[in-house]
Motif scaffolding. Structure first.
Motif: not given
Length: 442
Positions: A218-240
């Motif tokens: 959630s921190l990574a996504v928030a930072l990417a939204r703030q800076h319009r970063t092209r972000l790819h989050v690896l190996h999701l492991s949870t439903a949440r």
């Protein structure tokens, strides 16, 4: 120019399955048709097997340089082509880590001489190399890897100010391993108080728990939204975590997500049987998490499937909970394992092809690969039913073991073609096959 003709296949491409032939000339797809007349230098009768674009694996750890007792680019790419992977992107946590242009060039040179599949490399971000990151040519790397959680050496980026600058200055796709180290440390201490160093492996998903993953992602996504970063989050492991990502077409997103083979095939009940052979970061979690990830594959919250192939020796894995390294060798089982989801009705085959080939090529902007299209490089896999009495293929990964030992897949890789060359055919590695460096259109 050499030619290879594949006849009587079921071509799986861009949402459709249709019968036909495919002609390869000088490494590229020359013609696709319902029936191609004429002879070729070599012909393969697919006899109704599926023909699909090879898997492009966006996350592997092939261990070279510096950790070659576990694996090498040659040994692990051999396992990869046996598993239907025609291109790979290797991670920076080698020795030395890929934190400089010199280290990057060394890995490219090794791959040029030994990789059986096409290759590219991720560049590592650290607390002290932001100048090198900012100066990168976007076409020189697959992505910029940031460990927002515990890692080895100085690859962990845990300084908030550095993270802010990294998200603001990354010149190309930023890919993130998301686990919250302070949360994990607190959980480790709780288990140490009751078990000392003899913490059971079943505690791994409770130590590296869903909350640790969510806090970091959630921190990574928030930072990417703030800076319009092209972000790819690896190996999701949870439903949440799924709720952090939009269920929209890839072309409309600047934040994307990957899921890996093991988080789709295993759950926490498997620790009793596999122990440290299932230890990986982020941890395999509950059956409910696994099922939520499977269900999300049908939509667009999860964009691609990778392996996170990460071999360790059996001796290393035999250590206690805190000493046993995290990571699993998965490449050789990649497409046969994922085909189990198709056989079980979790997803259809065109969707699997989209998540392992089409969308990976689109996300990373890979030139002329990832599709069955005339003029594109011929990176292909023939998949067919596995004969019930077929003996298991020898393990090609240098570590010599697989968490899937004893599992019998319903599909097998008949042939893997890399840039027009046979790399794997009828259960045999074609050792002379050499992959090419992936080109990026950025």
């Amino acid at each position: 120019m050499t030619t290879l003709l594949i006849r009587n296949a079921r071509l799986v491409n861009e949402g459709q399955i249709r019968a036909g032939d495919l002609l390869i000339r000088d490494g590229r797809i020359d013609k696709i048709g319902s029936s191609i007349c004429g002879a070729a230098d070599e012909e393969i009768d697919a006899d109704g097997d599926w023909l699909l674009p090879g898997m492009i694996d966006d996350q592997v750890h092939f261990r070279e340089p510096g950790l070659t007792h576990k694996g090498s680019i040659a040994s692990e790419s051999a396992a990869a082509v046996a598993g239907g992977i025609t291109s790979f992107m290797d991670m920076p946590n080698t020795r030395p880590p890929t934190l400089s242009l010199a280290a990057l060039q060394e890995k490219k040179a090794i791959a040029a001489g030994s990789a059986h599949a096409n290759y590219a490399f991720h560049f590592g971000a650290a607390n002290d190399n932001l100048a090198a990151v900012a100066a990168l040519d976007p076409c020189a790397v697959a992505g910029i890897k940031v460990f927002m959680g515990a890692s080895t050496g100085n690859l962990l980026v845990d300084d908030p100010a550095v993270l802010e600058r990294l998200f603001a200055c990354a010149p190309t796709l930023l890919i993130a391993h998301c686990e919250d180290t302070p949360s994990i440390t607190v959980n480790e201490e709780k288990w140490r108080k009751t078990h000392g160093d003899a913490v059971p492996l079943s505690a791994h998903p409770l130590i590296r728990d869903a909350e640790a993953c969510y806090r970091s992602s959630s921190l990574a996504v928030a930072l990417a939204r703030q800076h319009r970063t092209r972000l790819h989050v690896l190996h999701l492991s949870t439903a949440r975590e799924l709720a952090l990502f939009e269920d929209r077409p890839l072309a409309e997103k600047h934040i994307t997500a990957e899921v890996c083979v093991h988080h789709l095939l295993f759950d926490d009940a498997d620790y009793a049987r596999l122990g440290s052979h299932l230890k990986c970061n982020p941890a395999v979690k509950t059956r409910a998490d696994r099922d939520a990830l499977r269900q999300a594959l049908a939509g667009n919250r999860l964009d691609v499937i990778g392996t996170d192939h990460a071999p360790h020796t059996l001796a290393e894995k035999a250590a206690g909970y805190f000493q046993a390294p995290a990571g699993l060798p998965l490449a050789q089982d990649a497409l046969p394992a994922l085909m189990e989801l198709v056989h079980d009705g979790c997803i259809d085959l065109p969707t699997l092809v989209a998540k392992t080939s089409h969308r990976v090529a689109d996300l990373f902007r890979i030139a002329e690969r990832g599709y069955l299209r005339e003029g594109y490089w011929a990176d292909l896999v023939l998949l067919g039913p596995r004969p019930p009495a077929a003996a298991p293929a020898p393990i090609l990964s240098r570590c010599g073991w697989s968490p899937f030992a004893g599992r019998r897949w319903r599909s097998e890789v008949r042939s893997t073609i890399v840039s027009g060359q046979l790399a794997w055919h009828r259960g045999q590695l074609h050792a002379a096959c050499r992959g090419q460096a992936l080109a990026f259109l950025r």
